[in-house]
Scaffold this motif. Structure first.
Motif, PDB file in Angstrom:
ATOM      1  N   PHE A  50       0.833  -1.205   0.000  1.00 25.63           N
ATOM      2  CA  PHE A  50       0.000   0.000   0.000  1.00 25.63           C
ATOM      3  C   PHE A  50       0.875   1.267   0.000  1.00 25.63           C
ATOM      4  N   THR A  51       1.921   1.295   0.802  1.00 27.30           N
ATOM      5  CA  THR A  51       2.824   2.449   0.848  1.00 27.30           C
ATOM      6  C   THR A  51       3.531   2.627  -0.488  1.00 27.30           C
ATOM      7  N   SER A  52       3.935   1.532  -1.103  1.00 26.89           N
ATOM      8  CA  SER A  52       4.597   1.590  -2.402  1.00 26.89           C
ATOM      9  C   SER A  52       3.652   2.120  -3.479  1.00 26.89           C
ATOM     10  N   MET A  53       2.383   1.715  -3.419  1.00 24.30           N
ATOM     11  CA  MET A  53       1.395   2.208  -4.392  1.00 24.30           C
ATOM     12  C   MET A  53       1.162   3.709  -4.221  1.00 24.30           C
ATOM     13  N   ILE A  54       1.076   4.180  -2.988  1.00 23.04           N
ATOM     14  CA  ILE A  54       0.851   5.611  -2.745  1.00 23.04           C
ATOM     15  C   ILE A  54       2.050   6.414  -3.252  1.00 23.04           C
ATOM     16  N   ARG A  55       3.257   5.936  -2.955  1.00 25.48           N
ATOM     17  CA  ARG A  55       4.459   6.652  -3.403  1.00 25.48           C
ATOM     18  C   ARG A  55       4.582   6.632  -4.927  1.00 25.48           C
ATOM     19  N   SER A  56       4.215   5.546  -5.552  1.00 25.05           N
ATOM     20  CA  SER A  56       4.284   5.502  -7.016  1.00 25.05           C
ATOM     21  C   SER A  56       3.203   6.393  -7.638  1.00 25.05           C
ATOM     22  N   LEU A  57       2.039   6.493  -7.003  1.00 24.66           N
ATOM     23  CA  LEU A  57       0.995   7.403  -7.483  1.00 24.66           C
ATOM     24  C   LEU A  57       1.440   8.858  -7.347  1.00 24.66           C
ATOM     25  N   ILE A  58       2.095   9.183  -6.236  1.00 22.79           N
ATOM     26  CA  ILE A  58       2.627  10.541  -6.059  1.00 22.79           C
ATOM     27  C   ILE A  58       3.682  10.834  -7.126  1.00 22.79           C
ATOM     28  N   ALA A  59       4.540   9.854  -7.411  1.00 19.84           N
ATOM     29  CA  ALA A  59       5.553  10.029  -8.457  1.00 19.84           C
ATOM     30  C   ALA A  59       4.899  10.243  -9.819  1.00 19.84           C
ATOM     31  N   PHE A  60       3.820   9.493 -10.096  1.00 23.42           N
ATOM     32  CA  PHE A  60       3.099   9.662 -11.359  1.00 23.42           C
ATOM     33  C   PHE A  60       2.564  11.085 -11.484  1.00 23.42           C
ATOM     34  N   ILE A  61       1.896  11.561 -10.440  1.00 23.80           N
ATOM     35  CA  ILE A  61       1.304  12.908 -10.475  1.00 23.80           C
ATOM     36  C   ILE A  61       2.386  13.971 -10.624  1.00 23.80           C
ATOM     37  N   LEU A  62       3.471  13.848  -9.881  1.00 23.95           N
ATOM     38  CA  LEU A  62       4.555  14.831  -9.960  1.00 23.95           C
ATOM     39  C   LEU A  62       5.191  14.861 -11.340  1.00 23.95           C
ATOM     40  N   PHE A  63       5.533  13.708 -11.882  1.00 21.63           N
ATOM     41  CA  PHE A  63       6.181  13.677 -13.192  1.00 21.63           C
ATOM     42  C   PHE A  63       5.240  14.136 -14.298  1.00 21.63           C
ATOM     43  N   PHE A  64       3.964  13.842 -14.163  1.00 15.32           N
ATOM     44  CA  PHE A  64       2.996  14.273 -15.168  1.00 15.32           C
ATOM     45  C   PHE A  64       2.893  15.794 -15.184  1.00 15.32           C
ATOM     46  N   THR A  65       2.760  16.421 -14.025  1.00 10.40           N
ATOM     47  CA  THR A  65       2.618  17.884 -13.968  1.00 10.40           C
ATOM     48  C   THR A  65       3.937  18.596 -14.275  1.00 10.40           C
ATOM     49  N   ILE A  66       5.053  18.061 -13.795  1.00  9.33           N
ATOM     50  CA  ILE A  66       6.348  18.672 -14.104  1.00  9.33           C
ATOM     51  C   ILE A  66       6.631  18.566 -15.598  1.00  9.33           C
ATOM     52  N   GLY A  67       6.227  17.468 -16.210  1.00  9.27           N
ATOM     53  CA  GLY A  67       6.388  17.314 -17.661  1.00  9.27           C
ATOM     54  C   GLY A  67       5.644  18.385 -18.433  1.00  9.27           C
ATOM     55  N   PHE A  68       4.420  18.691 -18.015  1.00  5.78           N
ATOM     56  CA  PHE A  68       3.673  19.764 -18.660  1.00  5.78           C
ATOM     57  C   PHE A  68       4.384  21.095 -18.485  1.00  5.78           C
ATOM     58  N   GLY A  69       4.871  21.355 -17.286  1.00  2.00           N
ATOM     59  CA  GLY A  69       5.567  22.620 -17.030  1.00  2.00           C
ATOM     60  C   GLY A  69       6.822  22.776 -17.861  1.00  2.00           C
ATOM     61  N   ILE A  70       7.612  21.731 -17.951  1.00  2.00           N
ATOM     62  CA  ILE A  70       8.857  21.790 -18.730  1.00  2.00           C
ATOM     63  C   ILE A  70       8.564  21.951 -20.214  1.00  2.00           C
ATOM     64  N   ARG A  71       7.587  21.210 -20.717  1.00  2.00           N
ATOM     65  CA  ARG A  71       7.257  21.327 -22.138  1.00  2.00           C
ATOM     66  C   ARG A  71       6.669  22.695 -22.459  1.00  2.00           C
ATOM     67  N   TRP A  72       5.916  23.281 -21.532  1.00  2.00           N
ATOM     68  CA  TRP A  72       5.371  24.624 -21.736  1.00  2.00           C
ATOM     69  C   TRP A  72       6.500  25.655 -21.768  1.00  2.00           C
ATOM     70  N   LEU A  73       7.465  25.551 -20.835  1.00  2.00           N
ATOM     71  CA  LEU A  73       8.597  26.476 -20.822  1.00  2.00           C
ATOM     72  C   LEU A  73       9.445  26.343 -22.084  1.00  2.00           C
ATOM     73  N   LEU A  74       9.666  25.120 -22.546  1.00  2.00           N
ATOM     74  CA  LEU A  74      10.411  24.915 -23.784  1.00  2.00           C
ATOM     75  C   LEU A  74       9.675  25.495 -24.980  1.00  2.00           C
ATOM     76  N   HIS A  75       8.369  25.363 -24.989  1.00  2.00           N
ATOM     77  CA  HIS A  75       7.573  25.925 -26.079  1.00  2.00           C
ATOM     78  C   HIS A  75       7.712  27.447 -26.101  1.00  2.00           C
ATOM     79  N   ILE A  76       7.669  28.068 -24.943  1.00  2.00           N
ATOM     80  CA  ILE A  76       7.796  29.526 -24.863  1.00  2.00           C
ATOM     81  C   ILE A  76       9.213  29.949 -25.261  1.00  2.00           C
ATOM     82  N   ALA A  77      10.226  29.225 -24.787  1.00  2.00           N
ATOM     83  CA  ALA A  77      11.616  29.604 -25.043  1.00  2.00           C
ATOM     84  C   ALA A  77      12.015  29.400 -26.499  1.00  2.00           C
ATOM     85  N   LEU A  78      11.485  28.379 -27.146  1.00  2.00           N
ATOM     86  CA  LEU A  78      11.893  28.053 -28.514  1.00  2.00           C
ATOM     87  C   LEU A  78      10.933  28.569 -29.576  1.00  2.00           C
ATOM     88  N   LYS A  79       9.973  29.368 -29.171  1.00  2.00           N
ATOM     89  CA  LYS A  79       8.996  29.898 -30.110  1.00  2.00           C
ATOM     90  C   LYS A  79       9.689  30.824 -31.107  1.00  2.00           C
TER      91      LYS A  79
END
Length: 113
Positions: A29-58
């Motif tokens: 159960f603890t491993s599932m919660i930590r992996s879910l937190i990792a999923f949410i963090l990487f998903f949102t950070i991925g959007f942020g990084i791709r958005w910043l790259l889009h703005i910088a390389l426009k």
């Protein structure tokens, strides 16, 4: 590949890796919660990084004839023609007797342009 798909794949990889490294020392159960937190963090950070790259390389439209918000983005790097450059023209006799005041006045006049 769309932004959503790329973020989904990266987040799933982070979730699986987090689960595999966490299951060794934690309960399921603890491993599932930590992996879910990792999923949410990487998903949102991925959007942020791709958005910043889009703005910088426009691409910036650098058309000097167009009135836009890109003022100052275009620099004219052409050199002036010879007739546009002020020349010191002195005769041979004047070259030996240059007046410092006249030279200073000349330099002040053309340094303002």
């Amino acid at each position: 590949m769309s932004t959503f798909t790329f973020n989904w794949i990266i987040a799933c990889i982070a979730m699986v890796l987090s689960f595999l490294f966490s299951i060794i020392n934690n309960t399921f159960f603890t491993s599932m919660i930590r992996s879910l937190i990792a999923f949410i963090l990487f998903f949102t950070i991925g959007f942020g990084i791709r958005w910043l790259l889009h703005i910088a390389l426009k691409d910036i439209d650098v058309n000097p004839n167009k009135d836009s918000d890109n003022k100052g983005a275009y620099v004219d790097m052409t050199t002036p023609e010879d007739d546009q450059i002020p020349q010191l023209s002195f005769s041979e006799s004047e070259k030996d007797n240059l007046d410092p005041k006249k030279m200073a006045l000349f330099m002040r006049k053309y340094s303002e342009d």
